[in-house]
Scaffold this motif. Structure first.
Motif, PDB file in Angstrom:
ATOM      1  N   UNK A 229      -4.711  -6.388   6.328  1.00 20.49           N
ATOM      2  CA  UNK A 229      -4.057  -5.185   5.820  1.00 20.49           C
ATOM      3  C   UNK A 229      -2.735  -5.526   5.149  1.00 20.49           C
ATOM      4  N   UNK A 230      -2.383  -4.741   4.149  1.00 21.41           N
ATOM      5  CA  UNK A 230      -1.113  -4.956   3.469  1.00 21.41           C
ATOM      6  C   UNK A 230       0.043  -4.712   4.429  1.00 21.41           C
ATOM      7  N   UNK A 231       1.069  -5.540   4.306  1.00 18.67           N
ATOM      8  CA  UNK A 231       2.229  -5.389   5.173  1.00 18.67           C
ATOM      9  C   UNK A 231       2.903  -4.038   4.903  1.00 18.67           C
ATOM     10  N   UNK A 233       5.712  -1.324   4.368  1.00 24.43           N
ATOM     11  CA  UNK A 233       7.023  -1.388   3.729  1.00 24.43           C
ATOM     12  C   UNK A 233       8.106  -0.950   4.716  1.00 24.43           C
ATOM     13  N   UNK A 234       9.349  -1.288   4.387  1.00 25.04           N
ATOM     14  CA  UNK A 234      10.477  -0.867   5.221  1.00 25.04           C
ATOM     15  C   UNK A 234      10.546   0.658   5.304  1.00 25.04           C
ATOM     16  N   UNK A 235      10.202   1.324   4.207  1.00 25.30           N
ATOM     17  CA  UNK A 235      10.216   2.784   4.195  1.00 25.30           C
ATOM     18  C   UNK A 235       9.165   3.355   5.139  1.00 25.30           C
ATOM     19  N   UNK A 236       7.992   2.727   5.186  1.00 25.25           N
ATOM     20  CA  UNK A 236       6.936   3.191   6.088  1.00 25.25           C
ATOM     21  C   UNK A 236       7.369   3.061   7.541  1.00 25.25           C
ATOM     22  N   UNK A 237       7.995   1.926   7.866  1.00 25.10           N
ATOM     23  CA  UNK A 237       8.417   1.685   9.247  1.00 25.10           C
ATOM     24  C   UNK A 237       9.518   2.669   9.649  1.00 25.10           C
ATOM     25  N   UNK A 238      10.481   2.902   8.754  1.00 25.63           N
ATOM     26  CA  UNK A 238      11.562   3.834   9.077  1.00 25.63           C
ATOM     27  C   UNK A 238      11.031   5.260   9.218  1.00 25.63           C
ATOM     28  N   UNK A 239      10.048   5.623   8.377  1.00 24.13           N
ATOM     29  CA  UNK A 239       9.461   6.962   8.488  1.00 24.13           C
ATOM     30  C   UNK A 239       8.759   7.132   9.826  1.00 24.13           C
ATOM     31  N   UNK A 240       8.075   6.078  10.273  1.00 27.99           N
ATOM     32  CA  UNK A 240       7.386   6.133  11.560  1.00 27.99           C
ATOM     33  C   UNK A 240       8.388   6.236  12.705  1.00 27.99           C
ATOM     34  N   UNK A 241       9.502   5.530  12.590  1.00 29.79           N
ATOM     35  CA  UNK A 241      10.523   5.581  13.628  1.00 29.79           C
ATOM     36  C   UNK A 241      11.142   6.975  13.707  1.00 29.79           C
ATOM     37  N   UNK A 261       3.504  -1.688  14.149  1.00 31.27           N
ATOM     38  CA  UNK A 261       3.730  -2.425  12.907  1.00 31.27           C
ATOM     39  C   UNK A 261       4.000  -3.914  13.127  1.00 31.27           C
ATOM     40  N   UNK A 262       3.894  -4.360  14.383  1.00 30.75           N
ATOM     41  CA  UNK A 262       4.139  -5.769  14.718  1.00 30.75           C
ATOM     42  C   UNK A 262       5.495  -6.228  14.185  1.00 30.75           C
ATOM     43  N   UNK A 263       6.502  -5.477  14.514  1.00 32.24           N
ATOM     44  CA  UNK A 263       7.842  -5.812  14.051  1.00 32.24           C
ATOM     45  C   UNK A 263       8.800  -5.865  15.234  1.00 32.24           C
ATOM     46  N   UNK A 264      10.063  -6.180  14.957  1.00 32.54           N
ATOM     47  CA  UNK A 264      11.041  -6.442  16.018  1.00 32.54           C
ATOM     48  C   UNK A 264      11.507  -5.147  16.689  1.00 32.54           C
TER      49      UNK A 264
END
Length: 281
Positions: A229-231, A233-241, A261-264
């Motif tokens: 899957x495509x990584x 974006x920072x915008x997607x992660x912030x929207x989810x948060x 999102x397998x992120x920190x």
């Protein structure tokens, strides 16, 4: 054979093109069989003529009546009955399932003489991942049913194997690209024969090639698994948060989004606290 064959049912794989691929065991069983159950007497007759054998042939398919199937099962009690398809391994998109099921239920001897299979041969020629695969056989001929069947396979992380005929190949490849995405694929045909070919490329490339061309012979289409899957974006992660913070405290919201999102997690937790501090959460 080293010992007399036992009465019962022998599932015998036959060549898919090159008659030299008939195994020695298969030839022996076909030579001593009292009855050979076939799809087409003309096709199997050619094989028997090739090996110089004559055995009684009987046309069989899974639509046979219960009475017909029962008479075959009765024969298995004292005779050697061989089941073959026109080419390859019986039961793989070919008749035989009901007969094997009923023979086993009756406690009769059932064994297999393994050999060629177009699906497996095509997979080995495709150059696509072979560690996990699904054999789907023939897709529906109607466009709507075909796209629905492909849609059910979209999320499967495996190579997909299909049988197809030349007249429908172009439409099938176009539908596969539309539903599955432009994956790597292979069109394999005339396996083990003189004009064997394995044409590889993306589904769009193969669709262009076979959009008007209608190749002859038995065709196997192998489609590779979906890519990673495509990584996000920072915008997607912030929207989810931000969405998670509406339901959860900062620590749990950060953990949920980090897993998704397998992120920190710590970076997300710090960001959530900054938003809360400046009133933008």
């Amino acid at each position: 054979m080293s010992a007399p064959a036992q009465s019962g049912l022998y599932i015998v794989a036959t060549p898919i093109g090159n008659l030299g691929d008939l195994s020695r065991r298969a030839e022996e069983i076909l030579g001593i069989a009292d009855i050979i159950l076939v799809e087409d007497t003309r096709v199997t007759g050619k094989l028997l003529n090739h090996i110089g054998k004559k055995s009684k042939m009987m046309v069989y398919n899974d639509h046979k009546s219960t009475a017909d199937r029962d008479s075959i099962l009765d024969a298995m009690g004292c005779k050697i009955v061989a089941l073959v398809s026109d080419a390859g391994t019986p039961l793989i998109s070919d008749p035989g399932y009901k007969l094997v099921r009923d023979a086993q239920a009756a406690g009769l001897y059932v064994t297999t003489i393994p050999g060629p299979s177009a699906a497996i041969a095509a997979l080995t020629l495709s150059g696509l991942p072979s560690d996990r695969f699904l054999f789907e056989g023939f897709l529906p001929s109607k466009a709507k049913a075909r796209t629905e069947a492909l849609g059910a396979l979209k999320a499967l992380n495996a190579s997909l194997i299909f049988y197809e005929n030349g007249s429908r190949l172009g439409a099938m490849l176009a539908d596969a690209q539309a539903i599955l995405g432009d994956r790597k694929a292979a069109v394999v045909r005339e396996i083990t024969k003189r004009f064997e070919e394995a044409v590889t490329g993306s589904l769009s490339e193969l669709g262009d090639r076979y959009g008007s061309e209608k190749p002859k012979g038995e065709i196997v289409v192998v489609i590779g698994p979906p890519g990673p899957p495509e990584a996000a974006s920072e915008q997607d992660i912030e929207a989810a948060l931000r969405e998670a913070l509406k339901r959860l405290p900062a620590s749990k919201a950060a953990g949920e989004v980090a897993r998704a999102f397998s992120t920190d997690r710590k970076a997300l937790y710090d960001l959530a606290n900054r938003w809360k501090a400046d009133g933008t959460a």
